[in-house]
Write a protein that holds these residues in place. Structure first.
Motif, PDB file in Angstrom:
ATOM      1  N   LEU A  24      -0.825   3.683  -3.436  1.00 55.38           N
ATOM      2  CA  LEU A  24      -1.132   2.533  -4.290  1.00 55.38           C
ATOM      3  C   LEU A  24       0.161   1.872  -4.769  1.00 55.38           C
ATOM      4  O   LEU A  24       0.314   0.649  -4.708  1.00 55.38           O
ATOM      5  CB  LEU A  24      -1.980   2.971  -5.487  1.00 55.38           C
ATOM      6  CG  LEU A  24      -2.289   1.912  -6.542  1.00 55.38           C
ATOM      7  CD1 LEU A  24      -3.127   0.778  -5.966  1.00 55.38           C
ATOM      8  CD2 LEU A  24      -3.001   2.559  -7.739  1.00 55.38           C
ATOM      9  N   GLY A  25       1.100   2.674  -5.228  1.00 51.79           N
ATOM     10  CA  GLY A  25       2.364   2.143  -5.726  1.00 51.79           C
ATOM     11  C   GLY A  25       3.172   1.435  -4.652  1.00 51.79           C
ATOM     12  O   GLY A  25       3.721   0.353  -4.893  1.00 51.79           O
ATOM     13  N   THR A  26       3.235   2.021  -3.484  1.00 52.49           N
ATOM     14  CA  THR A  26       3.968   1.387  -2.383  1.00 52.49           C
ATOM     15  C   THR A  26       3.354   0.031  -2.056  1.00 52.49           C
ATOM     16  O   THR A  26       4.064  -0.956  -1.864  1.00 52.49           O
ATOM     17  CB  THR A  26       3.974   2.302  -1.151  1.00 52.49           C
ATOM     18  OG1 THR A  26       4.621   3.532  -1.501  1.00 52.49           O
ATOM     19  CG2 THR A  26       4.695   1.664   0.016  1.00 52.49           C
ATOM     20  N   TRP A  27       2.018  -0.030  -2.041  1.00 54.54           N
ATOM     21  CA  TRP A  27       1.349  -1.299  -1.772  1.00 54.54           C
ATOM     22  C   TRP A  27       1.631  -2.313  -2.881  1.00 54.54           C
ATOM     23  O   TRP A  27       1.949  -3.473  -2.592  1.00 54.54           O
ATOM     24  CB  TRP A  27      -0.163  -1.110  -1.601  1.00 54.54           C
ATOM     25  CG  TRP A  27      -0.830  -2.424  -1.459  1.00 54.54           C
ATOM     26  CD1 TRP A  27      -0.879  -3.199  -0.330  1.00 54.54           C
ATOM     27  CD2 TRP A  27      -1.439  -3.176  -2.493  1.00 54.54           C
ATOM     28  NE1 TRP A  27      -1.509  -4.393  -0.613  1.00 54.54           N
ATOM     29  CE2 TRP A  27      -1.864  -4.393  -1.937  1.00 54.54           C
ATOM     30  CE3 TRP A  27      -1.681  -2.935  -3.843  1.00 54.54           C
ATOM     31  CZ2 TRP A  27      -2.513  -5.373  -2.674  1.00 54.54           C
ATOM     32  CZ3 TRP A  27      -2.339  -3.899  -4.582  1.00 54.54           C
ATOM     33  CH2 TRP A  27      -2.745  -5.104  -3.996  1.00 54.54           C
ATOM     34  N   ILE A  28       1.529  -1.911  -4.145  1.00 55.73           N
ATOM     35  CA  ILE A  28       1.796  -2.845  -5.251  1.00 55.73           C
ATOM     36  C   ILE A  28       3.216  -3.391  -5.122  1.00 55.73           C
ATOM     37  O   ILE A  28       3.447  -4.591  -5.227  1.00 55.73           O
ATOM     38  CB  ILE A  28       1.577  -2.179  -6.627  1.00 55.73           C
ATOM     39  CG1 ILE A  28       0.085  -1.920  -6.870  1.00 55.73           C
ATOM     40  CG2 ILE A  28       2.148  -3.054  -7.758  1.00 55.73           C
ATOM     41  CD1 ILE A  28      -0.218  -1.088  -8.112  1.00 55.73           C
ATOM     42  N   GLY A  29       4.171  -2.518  -4.891  1.00 56.20           N
ATOM     43  CA  GLY A  29       5.563  -2.938  -4.778  1.00 56.20           C
ATOM     44  C   GLY A  29       5.830  -3.843  -3.602  1.00 56.20           C
ATOM     45  O   GLY A  29       6.517  -4.863  -3.718  1.00 56.20           O
ATOM     46  N   ALA A  30       5.267  -3.500  -2.443  1.00 58.40           N
ATOM     47  CA  ALA A  30       5.517  -4.277  -1.227  1.00 58.40           C
ATOM     48  C   ALA A  30       4.749  -5.594  -1.189  1.00 58.40           C
ATOM     49  O   ALA A  30       5.161  -6.533  -0.514  1.00 58.40           O
ATOM     50  CB  ALA A  30       5.153  -3.445   0.003  1.00 58.40           C
ATOM     51  N   SER A  31       3.658  -5.692  -1.949  1.00 58.26           N
ATOM     52  CA  SER A  31       2.810  -6.890  -1.903  1.00 58.26           C
ATOM     53  C   SER A  31       3.264  -8.001  -2.846  1.00 58.26           C
ATOM     54  O   SER A  31       2.678  -9.079  -2.854  1.00 58.26           O
ATOM     55  CB  SER A  31       1.364  -6.511  -2.236  1.00 58.26           C
ATOM     56  OG  SER A  31       1.270  -6.087  -3.588  1.00 58.26           O
ATOM     57  N   GLY A  32       4.279  -7.711  -3.658  1.00 56.41           N
ATOM     58  CA  GLY A  32       4.772  -8.727  -4.579  1.00 56.41           C
ATOM     59  C   GLY A  32       4.048  -8.748  -5.917  1.00 56.41           C
ATOM     60  O   GLY A  32       4.340  -9.591  -6.765  1.00 56.41           O
ATOM     61  N   ASN A  33       3.119  -7.820  -6.122  1.00 58.90           N
ATOM     62  CA  ASN A  33       2.461  -7.701  -7.421  1.00 58.90           C
ATOM     63  C   ASN A  33       3.364  -6.927  -8.373  1.00 58.90           C
ATOM     64  O   ASN A  33       4.316  -6.280  -7.943  1.00 58.90           O
ATOM     65  CB  ASN A  33       1.114  -6.986  -7.269  1.00 58.90           C
ATOM     66  CG  ASN A  33       0.098  -7.831  -6.519  1.00 58.90           C
ATOM     67  OD1 ASN A  33      -0.202  -8.942  -6.923  1.00 58.90           O
ATOM     68  ND2 ASN A  33      -0.402  -7.311  -5.411  1.00 58.90           N
TER      69      ASN A  33
END
Length: 178
Positions: A24-33
């Motif tokens: 979840l954290g990797t996605w939040i960080g990589a998605s610009g959120n």
């Protein structure tokens, strides 16, 4: 988008939780959120913040002074907001959030997400409230919310905006989120 995540300051006893929170954290960080969370360095909270920062994302921690006094805050966040108490912390996290995720956690997580659901029910908040129902963790709450409707204490309209997602992919697909 600011995604407020409520979760445990411990890791629990199943490594699936740590793996899922890092995903979840990797996605939040990589998605610009941007993450808004309780600011702690411990448990799943610390894992989430670390994974976002490692993915190049932004993290806003909201930590009450008494936790800072105990040195629980995660050093190196994009921003750390210090509040006088837990009530002010909850208010600030809601104010900053555009979407809300309840990752598996304890009583504090339950209290915080309950306030989000209440505000949605009252029409005071128009943002998705997502239970990350990893391994059926929130099945009983899902059932309880259905019981409220069946017994006439709530309605589908009042619960509109409350979602249960079994995976990160399902979270990403929720309208108004992320």
């Amino acid at each position: 988008m600011n995604i407020t995540v409520y979760l445990a300051s411990s890791t629990g006893n199943d490594p699936k939780f740590e793996a899922a929170v890092r995903e979840l954290g990797t996605w939040i960080g990589a998605s610009g959120n941007t993450l808004v969370y309780g600011g702690s360095k411990t448990g799943l909270m610390g894992e989430l913040a670390q994974s976002i920062l490692q993915a190049g994302g932004k993290v806003i921690g909201v930590e009450p002074q008494f936790f800072v006094d105990e040195e629980y805050q995660y050093e190196g966040l994009t921003q750390l907001i210090i509040t006088k108490d837990m009530a002010e912390r909850k208010t600030k996290m809601i104010e900053l959030g555009d979407a809300f995720i309840a990752f598996p956690g304890g009583v504090g997580t339950l209290e915080e997400v309950s306030e989000i659901m209440s505000k949605i029910s009252l029409g005071q908040l128009h943002a998705p409230c997502i239970y990350y129902n990893l391994d059926g963790y929130y099945d009983d709450i899902k059932h309880f919310l259905q019981q409220m409707i069946l017994k006439g204490f709530s309605s589908e309209e009042k619960q509109q905006g409350v979602y249960f997602a079994e995976s990160l992919e399902e979270i990403i697909e929720i309208k108004g989120c992320c």
